[in-house]
Scaffold this motif. Structure first.
Motif, PDB file in Angstrom:
ATOM      1  N   ARG A  88       0.836  -1.202   0.000  1.00 29.09           N
ATOM      2  CA  ARG A  88       0.000   0.000   0.000  1.00 29.09           C
ATOM      3  C   ARG A  88       0.870   1.251   0.000  1.00 29.09           C
ATOM      4  NH1 ARG A  88      -3.030   1.059   5.360  1.00 29.09           N
ATOM      5  NH2 ARG A  88      -0.914   1.717   5.833  1.00 29.09           N
ATOM      6  N   GLY A  89       1.895   1.276   0.846  1.00 26.14           N
ATOM      7  CA  GLY A  89       2.776   2.442   0.925  1.00 26.14           C
ATOM      8  C   GLY A  89       3.531   2.699  -0.368  1.00 26.14           C
ATOM      9  N   VAL A  90       4.038   1.653  -0.972  1.00 25.93           N
ATOM     10  CA  VAL A  90       4.745   1.800  -2.251  1.00 25.93           C
ATOM     11  C   VAL A  90       3.749   2.215  -3.332  1.00 25.93           C
ATOM     12  CG1 VAL A  90       5.977   0.530  -4.065  1.00 25.93           C
ATOM     13  CG2 VAL A  90       6.663   0.272  -1.669  1.00 25.93           C
ATOM     14  N   GLY A  91       2.531   1.675  -3.253  1.00 26.66           N
ATOM     15  CA  GLY A  91       1.497   2.057  -4.209  1.00 26.66           C
ATOM     16  C   GLY A  91       1.195   3.545  -4.161  1.00 26.66           C
ATOM     17  N   ILE A  92       1.223   4.112  -2.973  1.00 26.78           N
ATOM     18  CA  ILE A  92       1.023   5.554  -2.822  1.00 26.78           C
ATOM     19  C   ILE A  92       2.242   6.300  -3.351  1.00 26.78           C
ATOM     20  CG2 ILE A  92       0.828   7.436  -1.134  1.00 26.78           C
ATOM     21  CD1 ILE A  92      -0.870   5.445   0.580  1.00 26.78           C
ATOM     22  N   ALA A  93       3.417   5.883  -2.943  1.00 29.61           N
ATOM     23  CA  ALA A  93       4.647   6.593  -3.305  1.00 29.61           C
ATOM     24  C   ALA A  93       4.934   6.564  -4.800  1.00 29.61           C
ATOM     25  CB  ALA A  93       5.837   6.007  -2.542  1.00 29.61           C
ATOM     26  N   ARG A  94       4.522   5.519  -5.496  1.00 27.53           N
ATOM     27  CA  ARG A  94       4.837   5.411  -6.921  1.00 27.53           C
ATOM     28  C   ARG A  94       3.888   6.205  -7.792  1.00 27.53           C
ATOM     29  NH1 ARG A  94       1.385   1.730  -9.186  1.00 27.53           N
ATOM     30  NH2 ARG A  94       2.589   1.347 -11.048  1.00 27.53           N
ATOM     31  N   ARG A  95       2.834   6.750  -7.197  1.00 29.24           N
ATOM     32  CA  ARG A  95       1.882   7.584  -7.944  1.00 29.24           C
ATOM     33  C   ARG A  95       1.959   9.009  -7.412  1.00 29.24           C
ATOM     34  NH1 ARG A  95      -3.961   5.406  -7.784  1.00 29.24           N
ATOM     35  NH2 ARG A  95      -4.243   7.558  -8.487  1.00 29.24           N
ATOM     36  N   PRO A  96       2.578   9.909  -8.133  1.00 20.44           N
ATOM     37  CA  PRO A  96       2.736  11.286  -7.652  1.00 20.44           C
ATOM     38  C   PRO A  96       1.432  11.947  -7.211  1.00 20.44           C
ATOM     39  CG  PRO A  96       4.090  10.931  -9.583  1.00 20.44           C
ATOM     40  CD  PRO A  96       3.228   9.711  -9.430  1.00 20.44           C
ATOM     41  N   ASP A  97       0.335  11.693  -7.931  1.00 20.25           N
ATOM     42  CA  ASP A  97      -0.941  12.289  -7.547  1.00 20.25           C
ATOM     43  C   ASP A  97      -1.398  11.790  -6.175  1.00 20.25           C
ATOM     44  OD1 ASP A  97      -1.354   9.686  -8.783  1.00 20.25           O
ATOM     45  OD2 ASP A  97      -3.501  10.146  -8.882  1.00 20.25           O
ATOM     46  N   LEU A  98      -1.293  10.499  -5.954  1.00 15.54           N
ATOM     47  CA  LEU A  98      -1.715   9.915  -4.674  1.00 15.54           C
ATOM     48  C   LEU A  98      -0.758  10.316  -3.560  1.00 15.54           C
ATOM     49  CD1 LEU A  98      -4.190   8.213  -4.157  1.00 15.54           C
ATOM     50  CD2 LEU A  98      -2.774   6.169  -4.369  1.00 15.54           C
ATOM     51  N   ALA A  99       0.536  10.363  -3.860  1.00 11.06           N
ATOM     52  CA  ALA A  99       1.522  10.781  -2.863  1.00 11.06           C
ATOM     53  C   ALA A  99       1.274  12.223  -2.420  1.00 11.06           C
ATOM     54  CB  ALA A  99       2.942  10.620  -3.414  1.00 11.06           C
ATOM     55  N   ALA A 100       0.928  13.087  -3.366  1.00 14.02           N
ATOM     56  CA  ALA A 100       0.649  14.486  -3.025  1.00 14.02           C
ATOM     57  C   ALA A 100      -0.601  14.599  -2.160  1.00 14.02           C
ATOM     58  CB  ALA A 100       0.492  15.313  -4.298  1.00 14.02           C
ATOM     59  N   ARG A 101      -1.646  13.859  -2.511  1.00 12.64           N
ATOM     60  CA  ARG A 101      -2.871  13.867  -1.690  1.00 12.64           C
ATOM     61  C   ARG A 101      -2.583  13.349  -0.295  1.00 12.64           C
ATOM     62  NH1 ARG A 101      -7.134  10.380  -4.568  1.00 12.64           N
ATOM     63  NH2 ARG A 101      -8.232  10.761  -2.608  1.00 12.64           N
ATOM     64  N   HIS A 102      -1.781  12.281  -0.199  1.00 16.54           N
ATOM     65  CA  HIS A 102      -1.427  11.686   1.094  1.00 16.54           C
ATOM     66  C   HIS A 102      -0.667  12.691   1.952  1.00 16.54           C
ATOM     67  CE1 HIS A 102       0.940   8.950   3.750  1.00 16.54           C
ATOM     68  NE2 HIS A 102      -0.247   8.389   3.856  1.00 16.54           N
ATOM     69  N   ALA A 103       0.337  13.324   1.378  1.00 20.41           N
ATOM     70  CA  ALA A 103       1.143  14.304   2.120  1.00 20.41           C
ATOM     71  C   ALA A 103       0.292  15.492   2.565  1.00 20.41           C
ATOM     72  CB  ALA A 103       2.310  14.777   1.264  1.00 20.41           C
ATOM     73  N   ARG A 104      -0.564  15.967   1.669  1.00 18.34           N
ATOM     74  CA  ARG A 104      -1.417  17.118   1.998  1.00 18.34           C
ATOM     75  C   ARG A 104      -2.384  16.759   3.134  1.00 18.34           C
ATOM     76  NH1 ARG A 104      -2.186  18.500  -2.761  1.00 18.34           N
ATOM     77  NH2 ARG A 104      -3.896  17.104  -3.239  1.00 18.34           N
ATOM     78  N   ALA A 105      -2.997  15.592   3.057  1.00 21.14           N
ATOM     79  CA  ALA A 105      -3.934  15.171   4.109  1.00 21.14           C
ATOM     80  C   ALA A 105      -3.227  15.027   5.442  1.00 21.14           C
ATOM     81  CB  ALA A 105      -4.622  13.861   3.711  1.00 21.14           C
ATOM     82  N   LYS A 106      -2.035  14.424   5.433  1.00 18.71           N
ATOM     83  CA  LYS A 106      -1.281  14.279   6.690  1.00 18.71           C
ATOM     84  C   LYS A 106      -0.917  15.642   7.272  1.00 18.71           C
ATOM     85  CE  LYS A 106       1.858  11.179   7.310  1.00 18.71           C
ATOM     86  NZ  LYS A 106       2.998  10.279   7.146  1.00 18.71           N
ATOM     87  N   SER A 107      -0.503  16.564   6.418  1.00 23.04           N
ATOM     88  CA  SER A 107      -0.110  17.879   6.923  1.00 23.04           C
ATOM     89  C   SER A 107      -1.317  18.678   7.407  1.00 23.04           C
ATOM     90  CB  SER A 107       0.662  18.667   5.862  1.00 23.04           C
ATOM     91  OG  SER A 107      -0.187  19.083   4.824  1.00 23.04           O
ATOM     92  N   ASN A 108      -2.502  18.375   6.898  1.00 21.34           N
ATOM     93  CA  ASN A 108      -3.708  19.095   7.311  1.00 21.34           C
ATOM     94  C   ASN A 108      -4.358  18.532   8.574  1.00 21.34           C
ATOM     95  OD1 ASN A 108      -3.579  20.980   5.276  1.00 21.34           O
ATOM     96  ND2 ASN A 108      -4.950  19.865   3.899  1.00 21.34           N
ATOM     97  N   LEU A 109      -3.851  17.434   9.087  1.00 18.78           N
ATOM     98  CA  LEU A 109      -4.452  16.841  10.288  1.00 18.78           C
ATOM     99  C   LEU A 109      -4.488  17.816  11.468  1.00 18.78           C
ATOM    100  CD1 LEU A 109      -2.991  13.226  10.136  1.00 18.78           C
ATOM    101  CD2 LEU A 109      -5.401  13.898   9.833  1.00 18.78           C
TER     102      LEU A 109
END
Length: 125
Positions: free
Chosen positions: A73-94
């Protein structure tokens, strides 16, 4: 051999992926992580060691399977720039100062994780 997801996706979906979807094996996931997020390799090794120790204690492969799925799952997120950006943004907005943004962050984070899990499960069949 392309995965089922890869064969049903458009070519444009894969233009920005730094690595193809790896097999769900520790070695393949480690190699993919080395490309998409190498700073997390020590974390991956630590979780692998912990999973194998639990597997021995519990006399069960479930900790190892869980670890492989988590890293897939983690690699799946990291290998897709769009998903990685959404993940990082959501984490930073917590802990965002705007209450509405902070309330939305866990929902977005959950959506990103769900999307990554669906991709992992689609490959597993």
């Amino acid at each position: 051999m392309p995965s089922r997801e890869d064969s049903t996706s458009t070519q444009a979906d894969h233009v920005h992926e730094p690595v193809p979807r790896p097999e769900q094996t520790p070695d393949a996931l480690r190699a993919a992580l080395a490309v998409v997020d190498p700073k997390r390799l020590p974390e991956m090794q630590r979780t692998e060691d912990e999973a194998f120790a639990r597997a021995v204690r519990w006399q069960s492969l479930s900790p190892v399977r869980s670890r492989v799925l988590t890293w897939a799952r983690g690699v799946g997120i990291a290998r897709r720039p769009d998903l990685a950006a959404r993940h990082a943004r959501a984490k930073s907005n917590l802990e965002h100062e705007d209450a509405a943004t902070a309330r939305e962050a866990p929902r977005e984070l959950s959506a990103v994780l769900d999307e990554a899990v669906k991709a992992v499960k689609a490959v597993r069949g």
